[in-house]
Motif scaffolding. Structure first.
Motif, short mmCIF file in Angstrom:
data_model
loop_
_atom_site.label_atom_id
_atom_site.label_comp_id
_atom_site.label_asym_id
_atom_site.label_seq_id
_atom_site.Cartn_x
_atom_site.Cartn_y
_atom_site.Cartn_z
N PHE A 114 0.83 -1.20 0.00
CA PHE A 114 0.00 0.00 0.00
C PHE A 114 0.87 1.25 0.00
O PHE A 114 0.65 2.18 -0.79
CB PHE A 114 -0.93 -0.01 1.21
N PHE A 115 1.85 1.30 0.88
CA PHE A 115 2.67 2.51 0.98
C PHE A 115 3.61 2.64 -0.22
O PHE A 115 3.97 3.77 -0.61
CB PHE A 115 3.44 2.52 2.29
N SER A 120 4.52 5.67 -5.22
CA SER A 120 4.52 5.70 -6.68
C SER A 120 3.48 6.68 -7.21
O SER A 120 3.74 7.46 -8.14
CB SER A 120 4.24 4.30 -7.24
N PHE A 121 2.29 6.66 -6.59
CA PHE A 121 1.20 7.53 -7.03
C PHE A 121 1.55 9.00 -6.85
O PHE A 121 1.21 9.84 -7.68
CB PHE A 121 -0.06 7.19 -6.25
N ALA A 122 2.24 9.31 -5.75
CA ALA A 122 2.61 10.70 -5.46
C ALA A 122 3.98 11.06 -5.99
O ALA A 122 4.46 12.16 -5.72
CB ALA A 122 2.56 10.93 -3.95
N THR A 123 4.61 10.15 -6.73
CA THR A 123 5.96 10.34 -7.29
C THR A 123 6.97 10.74 -6.21
O THR A 123 7.84 11.58 -6.45
CB THR A 123 5.95 11.40 -8.42
N ILE A 124 6.83 10.15 -5.02
CA ILE A 124 7.79 10.43 -3.94
C ILE A 124 9.09 9.67 -4.20
O ILE A 124 10.18 10.22 -4.20
CB ILE A 124 7.19 10.06 -2.58
N ALA A 144 1.12 5.39 -12.71
CA ALA A 144 1.67 6.70 -13.06
C ALA A 144 0.72 7.46 -13.98
O ALA A 144 0.53 8.67 -13.85
CB ALA A 144 3.04 6.53 -13.71
N LEU A 145 0.11 6.72 -14.93
CA LEU A 145 -0.84 7.35 -15.84
C LEU A 145 -2.08 7.84 -15.09
O LEU A 145 -2.56 8.96 -15.31
CB LEU A 145 -1.24 6.37 -16.94
N ILE A 146 -2.59 6.98 -14.19
CA ILE A 146 -3.76 7.38 -13.39
C ILE A 146 -3.42 8.59 -12.53
O ILE A 146 -4.26 9.48 -12.31
CB ILE A 146 -4.24 6.20 -12.55
N ASN A 147 -2.19 8.65 -12.01
CA ASN A 147 -1.77 9.79 -11.20
C ASN A 147 -1.83 11.08 -12.01
O ASN A 147 -2.33 12.11 -11.53
CB ASN A 147 -0.36 9.56 -10.67
#
Length: 326
Positions: A114-115, A120-124, A144-147
């Motif tokens: 999850f984390f 990945s979603f927040a490009t951290i 990444a595309l969905i983000n």
């Protein structure tokens, strides 16, 4: 003067052109509905069934109309749900889909996935965990595309909500029938709840009541002529007044008559938001049991010691004073 003086004169009915058909509610609703047509918050008290749920659903308009707490809650729930979905997908890729580059404490594999999805979603990209294998890397690509799309949509919705002007009008809890210039008048009071200014505000007030026409019961609509239907500046409050004179649809009617006729007084306000220069609207209504007879509004203006008016106390907009029947 009170309602007892109404019966001293012959009742003069309003002009035929003042009789509004049904305001768009439809003849059947106007004829048979005994419920409130317009809620106090401005929403319409009608139900539409039989619509295709898919075609009727508009997430964009729903996102604009809901409150800020609900909007932020929806964004948060969607964010958590998307990351939880990707966490499950990473776990389905197998135990070796996510590899740690450094020693990490033992813990739940779902929490680790999850984390990683959140990072990945927040490009951290802390770099402690990397995807391994075609399936895991494809999931990262999709995420990444969905983000990109999700951030763009969320930003657009937030901007649209901020740029969409909305009138926030305070209506007095009750309308009143009060003495007014040797006659009586229907009155209610409004004030702007926002610090922004509304200019060129116009009011339209419509009376809805059930009548018997040719032995058939039907709901009729009449526009009530106002002492002043428009004000240029809406800096403080505005008491909207409909004088009850012989040409008024309310002339000759008592409090009991309005209750028996299931009367409803509907209000539409239209003005220009000074900040955005866009048109804003506000709606509300009063049922017959929300109209107080033989009363007047209390003074809400504040004065200095030398007697000059400096403003008003909005918290007193609902205050009324009972009058002795004459």
């Amino acid at each position: 003067m009170t309602t007892s003086t109404f019966t001293e004169h012959a009742v003069v009915r309003p002009q035929v052109d003042e009789d509004i058909k049904d305001l768009g509610f439809g003849a059947e609703v106007a004829r048979s509905s005994h419920q409130r047509l317009l809620n106090r918050d401005g929403t319409f008290n009608v139900v539409r069934e039989g619509l295709d749920p898919i075609s009727a659903l508009s997430l964009y308009h729903w996102s604009l109309m809901i409150s800020w707490p609900l909007f932020l809650t929806a964004i948060t729930v969607a964010y958590i749900a998307i990351n939880a979905l990707f966490a499950v997908a990473f776990l389905l890729c197998g135990p070796g889909a996510l590899q740690a580059t450094t020693a990490i404490p033992e813990g739940s594999t779902f929490a680790r996935a999850f984390f990683f999805s959140v990072q990945s979603f927040a490009t951290i990209g802390y770099g402690h965990i990397v995807p391994v294998g075609l399936a895991a890397n494809l999931l990262v690509t999709i995420e990444a595309l969905i983000n990109i799309v999700g951030v763009a949509l969320a930003t657009g919705l937030v901007f649209a909500r901020f740029s969409r002007p909305m009138a926030k009008i305070i209506y007095s809890d009750n309308a009143i029938v009060a003495p007014y210039r040797n006659v009586t008048a229907l009155e209610f009071r409004i004030a702007n709840q926002r610090s922004s200014q509304i200019i060129e505000i116009e009011a339209k007030v419509i009376l809805s009541k059930i009548e018997s026409v040719g032995g058939v019961t039907a709901r009729k609509f009449y526009e009530l002529k106002l002492e002043r239907s428009r004000v240029t500046f809406f800096a403080l409050s505005w008491t909207i007044v409909h004088p009850i004179i012989p040409t008024s649809p309310l002339y000759g009617l008592s409090e009991e008559d309005l209750l028996t006729a299931d009367a409803e007084i509907m209000i539409l306000l239209t003005g220009t938001d000074e900040t955005s220069s866009q048109i804003v609207h506000s709606r509300s209504s009063y049922k017959a049991n929300e109209v107080i007879w033989n009363a007047k509004f209390s003074n809400i203006f504040m004065r200095t010691r030398d007697g000059g008016v400096i403003g008003m106390d909005v918290s007193r907009i609902n205050d009324i004073e009972r009058q002795t029947r004459m």
